[in-house]
Motif scaffolding. Structure first.
Motif, PDB file in Angstrom:
ATOM      1  N   LEU A  91       1.927 -13.615  17.844  1.00 33.58           N
ATOM      2  CA  LEU A  91       2.397 -14.472  16.753  1.00 33.58           C
ATOM      3  C   LEU A  91       1.729 -15.846  16.807  1.00 33.58           C
ATOM      4  N   ARG A  92       1.420 -16.293  17.993  1.00 37.32           N
ATOM      5  CA  ARG A  92       0.847 -17.631  18.174  1.00 37.32           C
ATOM      6  C   ARG A  92      -0.482 -17.781  17.447  1.00 37.32           C
ATOM      7  N   GLU A  93      -1.107 -16.669  17.057  1.00 36.44           N
ATOM      8  CA  GLU A  93      -2.393 -16.719  16.376  1.00 36.44           C
ATOM      9  C   GLU A  93      -2.256 -16.985  14.878  1.00 36.44           C
ATOM     10  N   LEU A  94      -1.034 -16.914  14.352  1.00 47.25           N
ATOM     11  CA  LEU A  94      -0.824 -17.179  12.938  1.00 47.25           C
ATOM     12  C   LEU A  94      -0.909 -18.684  12.670  1.00 47.25           C
ATOM     13  N   PRO A  95      -1.248 -19.078  11.438  1.00 45.67           N
ATOM     14  CA  PRO A  95      -1.352 -20.511  11.122  1.00 45.67           C
ATOM     15  C   PRO A  95      -0.024 -21.234  11.324  1.00 45.67           C
ATOM     16  N   LYS A  96      -0.127 -22.493  11.709  1.00 47.13           N
ATOM     17  CA  LYS A  96       1.047 -23.319  11.938  1.00 47.13           C
ATOM     18  C   LYS A  96       1.858 -23.466  10.655  1.00 47.13           C
ATOM     19  N   ALA A  97       3.186 -23.350  10.795  1.00 46.16           N
ATOM     20  CA  ALA A  97       4.129 -23.546   9.678  1.00 46.16           C
ATOM     21  C   ALA A  97       3.787 -22.694   8.468  1.00 46.16           C
ATOM     22  N   SER A  98       3.382 -21.445   8.712  1.00 49.04           N
ATOM     23  CA  SER A  98       2.972 -20.561   7.621  1.00 49.04           C
ATOM     24  C   SER A  98       3.992 -19.480   7.289  1.00 49.04           C
ATOM     25  N   VAL A  99       5.057 -19.363   8.089  1.00 53.96           N
ATOM     26  CA  VAL A  99       5.974 -18.222   7.983  1.00 53.96           C
ATOM     27  C   VAL A  99       7.340 -18.670   7.483  1.00 53.96           C
ATOM     28  N   ALA A 100       7.835 -17.986   6.445  1.00 51.00           N
ATOM     29  CA  ALA A 100       9.151 -18.300   5.878  1.00 51.00           C
ATOM     30  C   ALA A 100      10.275 -17.571   6.596  1.00 51.00           C
ATOM     31  N   GLY A 101       9.966 -16.442   7.191  1.00 50.23           N
ATOM     32  CA  GLY A 101      10.988 -15.668   7.892  1.00 50.23           C
ATOM     33  C   GLY A 101      10.364 -14.782   8.947  1.00 50.23           C
ATOM     34  N   LEU A 102      10.973 -14.748  10.134  1.00 54.13           N
ATOM     35  CA  LEU A 102      10.446 -13.989  11.266  1.00 54.13           C
ATOM     36  C   LEU A 102      11.545 -13.109  11.839  1.00 54.13           C
ATOM     37  N   LEU A 103      11.292 -11.796  11.880  1.00 54.84           N
ATOM     38  CA  LEU A 103      12.259 -10.834  12.393  1.00 54.84           C
ATOM     39  C   LEU A 103      11.709 -10.135  13.622  1.00 54.84           C
ATOM     40  N   MET A 104      12.516 -10.090  14.675  1.00 59.82           N
ATOM     41  CA  MET A 104      12.181  -9.328  15.878  1.00 59.82           C
ATOM     42  C   MET A 104      13.291  -8.318  16.123  1.00 59.82           C
ATOM     43  N   ASP A 105      12.958  -7.046  16.060  1.00 52.17           N
ATOM     44  CA  ASP A 105      13.894  -5.962  16.344  1.00 52.17           C
ATOM     45  C   ASP A 105      13.465  -5.374  17.684  1.00 52.17           C
ATOM     46  N   LEU A 106      14.118  -5.770  18.745  1.00 50.64           N
ATOM     47  CA  LEU A 106      13.639  -5.510  20.102  1.00 50.64           C
ATOM     48  C   LEU A 106      13.968  -4.099  20.582  1.00 50.64           C
ATOM     49  N   GLY A 107      13.418  -3.781  21.747  1.00 48.34           N
ATOM     50  CA  GLY A 107      13.758  -2.506  22.378  1.00 48.34           C
ATOM     51  C   GLY A 107      12.850  -1.378  21.953  1.00 48.34           C
ATOM     52  N   VAL A 108      13.347  -0.169  22.155  1.00 44.01           N
ATOM     53  CA  VAL A 108      12.572   1.044  21.908  1.00 44.01           C
ATOM     54  C   VAL A 108      13.139   1.753  20.687  1.00 44.01           C
ATOM     55  N   SER A 109      12.269   2.372  19.892  1.00 40.98           N
ATOM     56  CA  SER A 109      12.718   3.033  18.661  1.00 40.98           C
ATOM     57  C   SER A 109      13.132   4.471  18.935  1.00 40.98           C
ATOM     58  N   SER A 110      13.895   5.039  18.011  1.00 36.92           N
ATOM     59  CA  SER A 110      14.344   6.423  18.167  1.00 36.92           C
ATOM     60  C   SER A 110      13.193   7.408  18.295  1.00 36.92           C
ATOM     61  N   PRO A 111      12.114   7.303  17.484  1.00 37.96           N
ATOM     62  CA  PRO A 111      11.000   8.241  17.668  1.00 37.96           C
ATOM     63  C   PRO A 111      10.387   8.164  19.060  1.00 37.96           C
ATOM     64  N   GLN A 112      10.345   6.975  19.652  1.00 42.88           N
ATOM     65  CA  GLN A 112       9.822   6.855  21.012  1.00 42.88           C
ATOM     66  C   GLN A 112      10.750   7.534  22.013  1.00 42.88           C
ATOM     67  N   ILE A 113      12.053   7.333  21.850  1.00 43.70           N
ATOM     68  CA  ILE A 113      13.028   7.924  22.769  1.00 43.70           C
ATOM     69  C   ILE A 113      13.046   9.437  22.641  1.00 43.70           C
ATOM     70  N   ASP A 114      13.004   9.940  21.413  1.00 37.68           N
ATOM     71  CA  ASP A 114      13.214  11.364  21.160  1.00 37.68           C
ATOM     72  C   ASP A 114      11.971  12.220  21.360  1.00 37.68           C
ATOM     73  N   ASN A 115      10.809  11.595  21.480  1.00 37.66           N
ATOM     74  CA  ASN A 115       9.575  12.347  21.692  1.00 37.66           C
ATOM     75  C   ASN A 115       9.339  12.498  23.196  1.00 37.66           C
ATOM     76  N   PRO A 116       9.476  13.714  23.759  1.00 35.06           N
ATOM     77  CA  PRO A 116       9.346  13.895  25.210  1.00 35.06           C
ATOM     78  C   PRO A 116       8.007  13.430  25.761  1.00 35.06           C
ATOM     79  N   VAL A 117       6.957  13.496  24.964  1.00 42.80           N
ATOM     80  CA  VAL A 117       5.630  13.125  25.427  1.00 42.80           C
ATOM     81  C   VAL A 117       5.556  11.651  25.808  1.00 42.80           C
ATOM     82  N   ARG A 118       6.417  10.816  25.209  1.00 40.77           N
ATOM     83  CA  ARG A 118       6.364   9.382  25.484  1.00 40.77           C
ATOM     84  C   ARG A 118       7.030   9.010  26.805  1.00 40.77           C
ATOM     85  N   GLY A 119       7.917   9.876  27.316  1.00 39.29           N
ATOM     86  CA  GLY A 119       8.488   9.664  28.639  1.00 39.29           C
ATOM     87  C   GLY A 119       9.519   8.560  28.738  1.00 39.29           C
ATOM     88  N   PHE A 120      10.160   8.199  27.624  1.00 37.31           N
ATOM     89  CA  PHE A 120      11.150   7.122  27.650  1.00 37.31           C
ATOM     90  C   PHE A 120      12.543   7.595  28.047  1.00 37.31           C
TER      91      PHE A 120
END
Length: 313
Positions: A91-120
């Motif tokens: 995010l630090r690479e974006l221009p200064k004071a250029s963003v009106a709204g910033l959302l962070m949805d943390l953690g692991v997603s359901s597709p990552q958890i439910d896919n055995p190949v990912r090992g989560f």
């Protein structure tokens, strides 16, 4: 990378998060022309809803480390949208004071958890990987091939808040010395279950260990701290920050960060100097409704904290 169309994902706090970014309805006309950042694209639930509220000059920039998520994002045919295959510390690479709204949805997603190949997940047999970005870095299995007992115990204790961290670490290294390193999720889950004799009702003994290894191998807390600091630079005055956390370690960092920057800062070395103005204003703390938790059990631990970027002094 083929787009993952098998694994379903329910976006947590979908409407609440997007509403938090746009703020009061009276500001909607201006807000609709702003630039918004979805720092964790996932499967795009938040991004799609933000796009639906934007005007022709509005824009959404999304970040994600997961190649499958990036492939999904590239299916969005909208000139107002772009995706970056990077962690949200960039995010630090974006221009200064250029963003009106910033959302962070943390953690692991359901597709990552439910896919055995990912090992989560300990619920499925698969390679012990857990990397958010499968194109770089070492997997959990590779790290465990050489990690020392003290290092393994520290990770399990600090990132999993596991009181049996020491015995689990000793068991992992003993297993490595006797029969070779652990390479699958079921092997790790069984080893932890054999080592941890007591656990809270309804919780798998391996829950905390899996969480700890995932957070460590992806440097999730460090990434979060860097992104939060970057938010102070990229958010424009009046811009909004919304962060959805799923466990206490994340939420504690977010809570303390907002609290720190929601008060004036005094320089103890210069007690008569004018204090630095607060940089954030805490707005809200939101949890999923009973209806959402009933329909999506993974939402039960979610907490969203919302803050406003204040005017520069």
């Amino acid at each position: 990378m083929a787009v993952d169309t098998v694994w379903n994902h329910s976006t947590v706090l979908l409407n609440e998060a997007v509403d938090a970014l746009f703020g009061d309805s009276g500001q909607y006309a201006d807000a609709a022309q702003g630039t918004y950042v979805d720092a964790t694209f996932g499967r795009g639930g938040h991004t799609q809803l933000i796009l639906s509220k934007l005007g022709t000059q509005g824009r959404v920039i999304a970040f994600d480390r997961d190649p499958d998520a990036v492939a999904q994002a590239q299916q969005i045919q909208d000139a107002r949208f772009s995706i970056r295959h990077e962690g949200f510390s960039h995010l630090r690479e974006l221009p200064k004071a250029s963003v009106a709204g910033l959302l962070m949805d943390l953690g692991v997603s359901s597709p990552q958890i439910d896919n055995p190949v990912r090992g989560f997940s300990f619920r499925f047999d698969g390679p012990l990987d857990m990397r958010m970005d499968t194109t770089r870095g070492e997997s959990v299995a590779q790290w465990l091939e050489t990690a020392e007992i003290n290092q393994i115990a520290e990770v399990i204790r600090d990132y999993g808040e596991e009181r049996f961290a020491g015995p689990i670490a000793k068991a992992i290294v003993a297993r490595r010395q006797e029969r070779g390193p652990i390479s699958t999720t079921t092997e790790l889950a069984q080893l932890v279950a054999d080592t941890v004799k007591t656990r809270e009702p309804g919780q798998n003994p391996a829950t905390r260990t899996f969480q700890a290894f995932r957070i460590f191998i992806n440097a999730e807390l460090e990434e979060l701290q860097q992104a939060l600091e970057a938010s102070l630079t990229v958010l424009q005055p009046g811009g909004r920050l919304a962060v959805i956390s799923f466990h206490s370690l994340e939420d504690r960092i977010v809570k303390q960060f907002i609290a720190k920057h929601s008060r004036e800062e005094y320089d103890r070395r210069a007690p008569f100097a004018v204090p630095k103005a607060m940089r954030l204003k805490a707005l809200d703390r939101v949890k999923p409704s009973e209806a959402e938790v009933s329909g999506n059990k993974r939402a039960r631990s979610a907490i969203m904290r919302v803050a406003l970027r204040t005017q520069e002094p």
